[in-house]
Each structure stands twice: as C-alpha cells, then as structure tokens.
Design an enzyme around this catalytic site. Sequence first.
Site, short mmCIF file in Angstrom:
data_model
loop_
_atom_site.label_atom_id
_atom_site.label_comp_id
_atom_site.label_asym_id
_atom_site.label_seq_id
_atom_site.Cartn_x
_atom_site.Cartn_y
_atom_site.Cartn_z
N ASP A 49 0.83 -1.19 0.00
CA ASP A 49 0.00 0.00 0.00
C ASP A 49 0.87 1.25 0.00
O ASP A 49 1.88 1.33 0.71
CB ASP A 49 -0.90 0.00 1.25
CG ASP A 49 -1.79 1.21 1.31
OD1 ASP A 49 -2.63 1.37 0.42
OD2 ASP A 49 -1.63 2.01 2.26
N GLU A 90 1.87 -0.26 -4.95
CA GLU A 90 0.87 0.74 -5.31
C GLU A 90 1.55 2.10 -5.29
O GLU A 90 1.53 2.82 -4.29
CB GLU A 90 -0.32 0.74 -4.33
CG GLU A 90 -1.43 1.68 -4.78
CD GLU A 90 -2.03 2.51 -3.65
OE1 GLU A 90 -3.05 3.16 -3.90
OE2 GLU A 90 -1.48 2.53 -2.54
#
Length: 475
Positions: free
Chosen positions: A223, A253
């Site tokens: 993340d 990400e």
Amino acid sequence: MENPVILQTFYWEMNTGKYAEEYPEEADLWLLLAEKAKEISEAGFDLLWFPPANKGAGGVFDVGYGTYDLWDLGEFDQKGSKRTKYGTKEELMQAIAELHKYDLKLLYDAVLDHRMGGDEKEKVKLKDCSDAEVWTKFNFPGRNDKYSSLKLDWSCFDGTDWNELTKETGEMLFNTKEWDDSFDEDFLMGANLDYQNSAVREDTINWGKWIINEIGFDGFRFDASKHVDNSMIHDFIEETDKASAKDLFYIGEAWINDVDTLVNYLDAINHPKLHVFDFPLRERFIELMHGDLDMRWLGAKGLVNRQGYKRRAITFIENHDTERDAENEYGTEAIAQRKFQAYCYILMRRDGVPKVFWKDYHHFGLKDVIDKLIKARKKFAYGDAYESESNDKNTYSYIRSGDQDHPGSGLVMMITKHEHGEIIEKTVNSGQPNTEYYDYTGNIDEKVKTDNDANGQFKVKGTAEKGYSVWVAVE
C-alpha cells in the site's frame, strides 16, 4: 501461470450500508472466499488480492489501512474485538487452505507506511523545538508478546499527524528525526514508521516472512509504496523472497499517472520482482470513457507498452480507491462507460497482468462478460502481438498470432468509442490466411473469413455498451 489474471477480493464499502443489506455474505469475507474457491478457479483467476488482514485502529470497522498491529490477524482481543472486519485468524487460515487446493496464489495487502490507534501518549519535541503529546506508544496488550515482543514508542517513528497538546493536525516531524528516503514524500498519515530504526525494519521483515511461511500467502501488494522508504521496499522483497521456496509475487501501489515517473520509481526500488499498477493506462481509460481518446495511439499508452517494463505492469480499470460511492478524495473518476472495452484491452494484451475489481465482477453486472473475456484470454491470447494498420481515431484493433503450444489460438480484438449504432468494418490482417472467424463475445453474429494474404473484414458494433469484439478461429 499462463496468462495470469488477478481478482481483487474487496472494495471500500464492503459490509456497510446498502452493501451489508444486499450482500450479507460479505460480512465474513474469509468464509465467503473459501466457499467460492472452486468457482473463482474455474473462472480462470490465478491470484487473489486480499485486503489487509491485520487489526486496524478501527477494529471490525477498519477496512485495513489504519494499521494497528500487523501481527494480529483476528486472533487477539484488541481494538474492541477479536476478529477483523473480514473474520478471525482461524477463518483466514481455513480460507487460505481451501483456496490453495485450487492452486490459487494469495497476495497480502501490506500497509507498511504508518500505524494508527496508539495505546498511550508520549511527550516529544518536534523539529521546531515545540512540545507535543503524541499517540505513539503501541503496547499490543491483547497479544502479550506472541509472535513479536517489539513494542513501539516515539523512537520508532519519524513523525505523526496529531498533537494532543494543542489539538492540531498536520505533518509533524520529531526533533531528532528526518523523513525516510522514499520516492515521494515520506509522510502520508498517522504515525509514520522510521525504517532507519533497525528494530522496526527487522520486525517488519520478520513479519513478512511469517506471512509467507507460516500463514501461507504467496506475495504482497504494498500500500502507498511510493511513500515508504525505497530501500525498505527493496529489502523486504529480497528477504522474504529468499526465505521462501515459492515463486512470490509483489505489487507496489505507486499512484503515479506519468509513465516516465513510474519507470523512475521502479528504477529507484531496483528489484526485478516488483510489479506496479499501471495508473497511466487507467488515465487513458478515463479518456476513453468520455470519448476523448485518440485510439490510434492506444497501443503505445501506459507502462504495459513501455519497452523493458511491459511485463511489470499490473493493468486494471478500478480498485477500492478509484471507485467509491462517496465523492472521490483522490481526484480521479470512476469509469462508468466503455468499461468492457477497457477490460477487453487488458485481458487480450500480451503484456502486463490484468486485475479484475470485485464490484465490477459481483455487483455491477459485468461478471458474465468478464468471464467470457477471461476464457478468451486463457484459450486464444497467445503468440506474437501486432497493432493493426487499420487503427484510426475511433476504433482500435489488436492481433495475437497464436502459437503451436495452444492449437486454435490467436485472435483479433476490436474496440471502438463510436456510438452511432452501426457496424464498423475494418480490413485487418489476422496472420492466419483462409481461416474462418467468429466473434467470441457474441456481439457480432456473422462470421468472417480471411483471404490468401490473411486479410479479413472484421467488425465491431458502434455502441458504448457492445463496442468490443474478440474474433477467434472456428474450431
């Protein structure tokens, strides 16, 4: 894995509001995934992207990104509950075992940037020498040192976003600290972890090895990875990969809409196993939705078409951040039109690993078409790839030549942004002479036969709803 496909197994509003009423089975996601294991496998998915499975500051209401305790997977009574939003650790382990029976690989969503929901306050000095009271003591009392004895205090963080003393919020750097060497700004939210602290670094990498070797996951999605220390991402991949005999899969990400900058990010991390989401390609799908995309150049857009980086692209249309019911806080748009054209593009493409979004698949009525497109990918999308000379501003065609290892493979894909409702016809060289083709999607009824030079008059419907076709050889 041949022509792998990823399924994202969650979305932001899961088990809240109208979704809790309409899809009550999603209240226990781990149980639901175990129940659907065979169905998911038979649909042609290879990898499942799980939400963060650890305890968040919001307990059962936390989507997973408010990380409190990485080592609590729904096992300990912390933050008001034993289970997480998605279930208990026992249910998670059962789901992993069931999904592995069908050779599905499972990716853990690792939130390594920050922690939230500290157990106690501490007094610290900020960089400007002012005083602050910050929630940076994490004692994890419910876990009682199981799996890890590391407790966190202010020295484990570079800074935070809330001063209890002054009731101020914002980016606050601690007096003796500097932000980590991340690709983008290190601070994002919460208590920002300091990966120059060797204890924090070691504990996080040990947790990663535990997730793979003891819990059973097969890789990670990182993340907000552009906000995490670059060397930490590299070392986490390197160390977890070395600790496992499995072929692990990693996705970062890095929300970067420019291809050159996304390439720079991959170069900064400098690890060949790291893939990234192709946000630049998704920007083109937004243009396609609005009818603004010049289709002539679609074959050159995104990381998936960048030489040297094509196979490191994770292509997608939506995720839990880009598609939300509330006004999007990230300044992007949900793709509400010509979504099948976008899925057709990523699923037939030679390069990149396509990802399907749970809401698209289960809630928005796209499942049957997506299933058909995945089947086409698995059966026909092989061999060399070519851009058609017929491509124009409105209609794009793409050819896969097929190969000897997959008899009957090869295809001609067509997508259009036309909305005049007429049939669009293009002369496309399929690479297979004197071959009869039919539209696997069923959008066009009649067949097409190529001539001695492999040219055929291939067709696609000029509508937003059915402006996609995948032509394959009649068996």
